[in-house]
Design a protein around this motif. Sequence first.
Motif, PDB file in Angstrom:
ATOM      1  N   GLN A  13       0.828  -1.205   0.000  1.00 29.85           N
ATOM      2  CA  GLN A  13       0.000   0.000   0.000  1.00 29.85           C
ATOM      3  C   GLN A  13       0.863   1.256   0.000  1.00 29.85           C
ATOM      4  O   GLN A  13       0.555   2.232  -0.691  1.00 29.85           O
ATOM      5  CB  GLN A  13      -0.932   0.011   1.215  1.00 29.85           C
ATOM      6  CG  GLN A  13      -2.067  -0.977   1.118  1.00 29.85           C
ATOM      7  CD  GLN A  13      -2.841  -1.075   2.417  1.00 29.85           C
ATOM      8  OE1 GLN A  13      -2.259  -1.060   3.501  1.00 29.85           O
ATOM      9  NE2 GLN A  13      -4.158  -1.181   2.296  1.00 29.85           N
ATOM     10  N   LEU A  14       1.946   1.242   0.746  1.00 36.15           N
ATOM     11  CA  LEU A  14       2.854   2.389   0.781  1.00 36.15           C
ATOM     12  C   LEU A  14       3.553   2.585  -0.564  1.00 36.15           C
ATOM     13  O   LEU A  14       3.716   3.714  -1.026  1.00 36.15           O
ATOM     14  CB  LEU A  14       3.877   2.229   1.901  1.00 36.15           C
ATOM     15  CG  LEU A  14       3.303   2.260   3.311  1.00 36.15           C
ATOM     16  CD1 LEU A  14       4.374   1.903   4.338  1.00 36.15           C
ATOM     17  CD2 LEU A  14       2.694   3.616   3.624  1.00 36.15           C
ATOM     18  N   GLY A  20       1.416   6.551  -6.850  1.00 34.85           N
ATOM     19  CA  GLY A  20       0.281   7.418  -7.145  1.00 34.85           C
ATOM     20  C   GLY A  20       0.613   8.890  -6.978  1.00 34.85           C
ATOM     21  O   GLY A  20       0.211   9.725  -7.790  1.00 34.85           O
ATOM     22  N   GLU A  21       1.351   9.221  -5.928  1.00 36.58           N
ATOM     23  CA  GLU A  21       1.752  10.616  -5.706  1.00 36.58           C
ATOM     24  C   GLU A  21       2.665  11.112  -6.824  1.00 36.58           C
ATOM     25  O   GLU A  21       2.562  12.244  -7.269  1.00 36.58           O
ATOM     26  CB  GLU A  21       2.439  10.762  -4.349  1.00 36.58           C
ATOM     27  CG  GLU A  21       1.485  10.659  -3.188  1.00 36.58           C
ATOM     28  CD  GLU A  21       0.402  11.723  -3.228  1.00 36.58           C
ATOM     29  OE1 GLU A  21       0.725  12.918  -3.205  1.00 36.58           O
ATOM     30  OE2 GLU A  21      -0.788  11.347  -3.287  1.00 36.58           O
ATOM     31  N   PRO A  46      -0.571   0.824 -17.783  1.00 33.97           N
ATOM     32  CA  PRO A  46      -1.457   1.980 -17.581  1.00 33.97           C
ATOM     33  C   PRO A  46      -2.793   1.628 -16.934  1.00 33.97           C
ATOM     34  O   PRO A  46      -3.372   2.452 -16.222  1.00 33.97           O
ATOM     35  CB  PRO A  46      -1.657   2.539 -18.989  1.00 33.97           C
ATOM     36  CG  PRO A  46      -0.437   2.124 -19.736  1.00 33.97           C
ATOM     37  CD  PRO A  46      -0.066   0.781 -19.163  1.00 33.97           C
ATOM     38  N   LYS A  47      -3.268   0.393 -17.140  1.00 37.18           N
ATOM     39  CA  LYS A  47      -4.554   0.021 -16.536  1.00 37.18           C
ATOM     40  C   LYS A  47      -4.474   0.037 -15.009  1.00 37.18           C
ATOM     41  O   LYS A  47      -5.472   0.302 -14.329  1.00 37.18           O
ATOM     42  CB  LYS A  47      -5.050  -1.330 -17.058  1.00 37.18           C
ATOM     43  CG  LYS A  47      -4.252  -2.515 -16.596  1.00 37.18           C
ATOM     44  CD  LYS A  47      -4.788  -3.799 -17.192  1.00 37.18           C
ATOM     45  CE  LYS A  47      -3.924  -4.984 -16.767  1.00 37.18           C
ATOM     46  NZ  LYS A  47      -4.301  -6.193 -17.448  1.00 37.18           N
ATOM     47  N   TYR A  48      -3.278  -0.219 -14.428  1.00 31.77           N
ATOM     48  CA  TYR A  48      -3.137  -0.177 -12.983  1.00 31.77           C
ATOM     49  C   TYR A  48      -3.138   1.274 -12.472  1.00 31.77           C
ATOM     50  O   TYR A  48      -3.611   1.544 -11.372  1.00 31.77           O
ATOM     51  CB  TYR A  48      -1.878  -0.913 -12.525  1.00 31.77           C
ATOM     52  CG  TYR A  48      -1.955  -2.387 -12.804  1.00 31.77           C
ATOM     53  CD1 TYR A  48      -2.981  -3.164 -12.265  1.00 31.77           C
ATOM     54  CD2 TYR A  48      -1.037  -3.019 -13.627  1.00 31.77           C
ATOM     55  CE1 TYR A  48      -3.080  -4.522 -12.534  1.00 31.77           C
ATOM     56  CE2 TYR A  48      -1.118  -4.371 -13.899  1.00 31.77           C
ATOM     57  CZ  TYR A  48      -2.150  -5.114 -13.353  1.00 31.77           C
ATOM     58  OH  TYR A  48      -2.244  -6.455 -13.628  1.00 31.77           O
ATOM     59  N   LEU A  49      -2.623   2.182 -13.284  1.00 30.50           N
ATOM     60  CA  LEU A  49      -2.704   3.599 -12.936  1.00 30.50           C
ATOM     61  C   LEU A  49      -4.166   4.051 -12.948  1.00 30.50           C
ATOM     62  O   LEU A  49      -4.618   4.731 -12.024  1.00 30.50           O
ATOM     63  CB  LEU A  49      -1.885   4.451 -13.912  1.00 30.50           C
ATOM     64  CG  LEU A  49      -1.968   5.963 -13.702  1.00 30.50           C
ATOM     65  CD1 LEU A  49      -1.389   6.374 -12.354  1.00 30.50           C
ATOM     66  CD2 LEU A  49      -1.261   6.689 -14.824  1.00 30.50           C
ATOM     67  N   VAL A  50      -4.909   3.635 -13.958  1.00 36.34           N
ATOM     68  CA  VAL A  50      -6.329   3.968 -14.045  1.00 36.34           C
ATOM     69  C   VAL A  50      -7.071   3.383 -12.846  1.00 36.34           C
ATOM     70  O   VAL A  50      -7.894   4.060 -12.215  1.00 36.34           O
ATOM     71  CB  VAL A  50      -6.928   3.484 -15.385  1.00 36.34           C
ATOM     72  CG1 VAL A  50      -8.443   3.642 -15.398  1.00 36.34           C
ATOM     73  CG2 VAL A  50      -6.296   4.238 -16.552  1.00 36.34           C
ATOM     74  N   LYS A  51      -6.772   2.141 -12.491  1.00 33.58           N
ATOM     75  CA  LYS A  51      -7.418   1.505 -11.337  1.00 33.58           C
ATOM     76  C   LYS A  51      -7.085   2.260 -10.058  1.00 33.58           C
ATOM     77  O   LYS A  51      -7.963   2.507  -9.222  1.00 33.58           O
ATOM     78  CB  LYS A  51      -6.984   0.042 -11.223  1.00 33.58           C
ATOM     79  CG  LYS A  51      -7.642  -0.682 -10.047  1.00 33.58           C
ATOM     80  CD  LYS A  51      -7.196  -2.110  -9.960  1.00 33.58           C
ATOM     81  CE  LYS A  51      -7.783  -2.902  -8.835  1.00 33.58           C
ATOM     82  NZ  LYS A  51      -8.469  -2.254  -7.769  1.00 33.58           N
ATOM     83  N   ASP A  55      -9.875   4.000  -7.667  1.00 31.99           N
ATOM     84  CA  ASP A  55      -9.991   3.610  -6.261  1.00 31.99           C
ATOM     85  C   ASP A  55      -9.782   4.784  -5.306  1.00 31.99           C
ATOM     86  O   ASP A  55     -10.424   4.862  -4.264  1.00 31.99           O
ATOM     87  CB  ASP A  55      -8.985   2.507  -5.921  1.00 31.99           C
ATOM     88  CG  ASP A  55      -9.302   1.186  -6.597  1.00 31.99           C
ATOM     89  OD1 ASP A  55     -10.432   1.038  -7.127  1.00 31.99           O
ATOM     90  OD2 ASP A  55      -8.417   0.306  -6.603  1.00 31.99           O
ATOM     91  N   ASN A  56      -8.870   5.703  -5.663  1.00 33.55           N
ATOM     92  CA  ASN A  56      -8.494   6.761  -4.734  1.00 33.55           C
ATOM     93  C   ASN A  56      -9.096   8.129  -5.036  1.00 33.55           C
ATOM     94  O   ASN A  56      -9.270   8.939  -4.117  1.00 33.55           O
ATOM     95  CB  ASN A  56      -6.971   6.877  -4.676  1.00 33.55           C
ATOM     96  CG  ASN A  56      -6.363   5.667  -4.035  1.00 33.55           C
ATOM     97  OD1 ASN A  56      -6.373   5.539  -2.821  1.00 33.55           O
ATOM     98  ND2 ASN A  56      -5.864   4.737  -4.836  1.00 33.55           N
TER      99      ASN A  56
END
Length: 103
Positions: A13-14, A20-21, A46-51, A55-56
């Motif tokens: 998560q960290l 993400g930041e 890129p799909k994980y960035l979109v996810k 989510d956030n």
Amino acid sequence: HALQEKLGHSFQQLINYSKGERAVKLLLGTNKRISAISEESGFSDPKYLVKYFHDNYHCTPKQFRRMHRINTDAAQAAAQYTAFSAADYIALLSLEDNDKLPA
């Protein structure tokens, strides 16, 4: 497990938060494509960035950029100011409620 106990978040998560930041900074500070930002931020696809954004932030990276990016022309126009001399400041301080500002 020690991180989870001390910080309340797992190591993964960290890591994702850090990625993400970095993506947010690149989205708002550059004109790079989403795929390039994804790669530069450390997302494997890129799909994980979109996810991550769904989510956030409850939107796509493109929507996030559109909502939060400052229009540079508008920002420059808003930042303009009028310079006054010291005498003008003294006059402003001594104005009564019904007096007009100096031109």
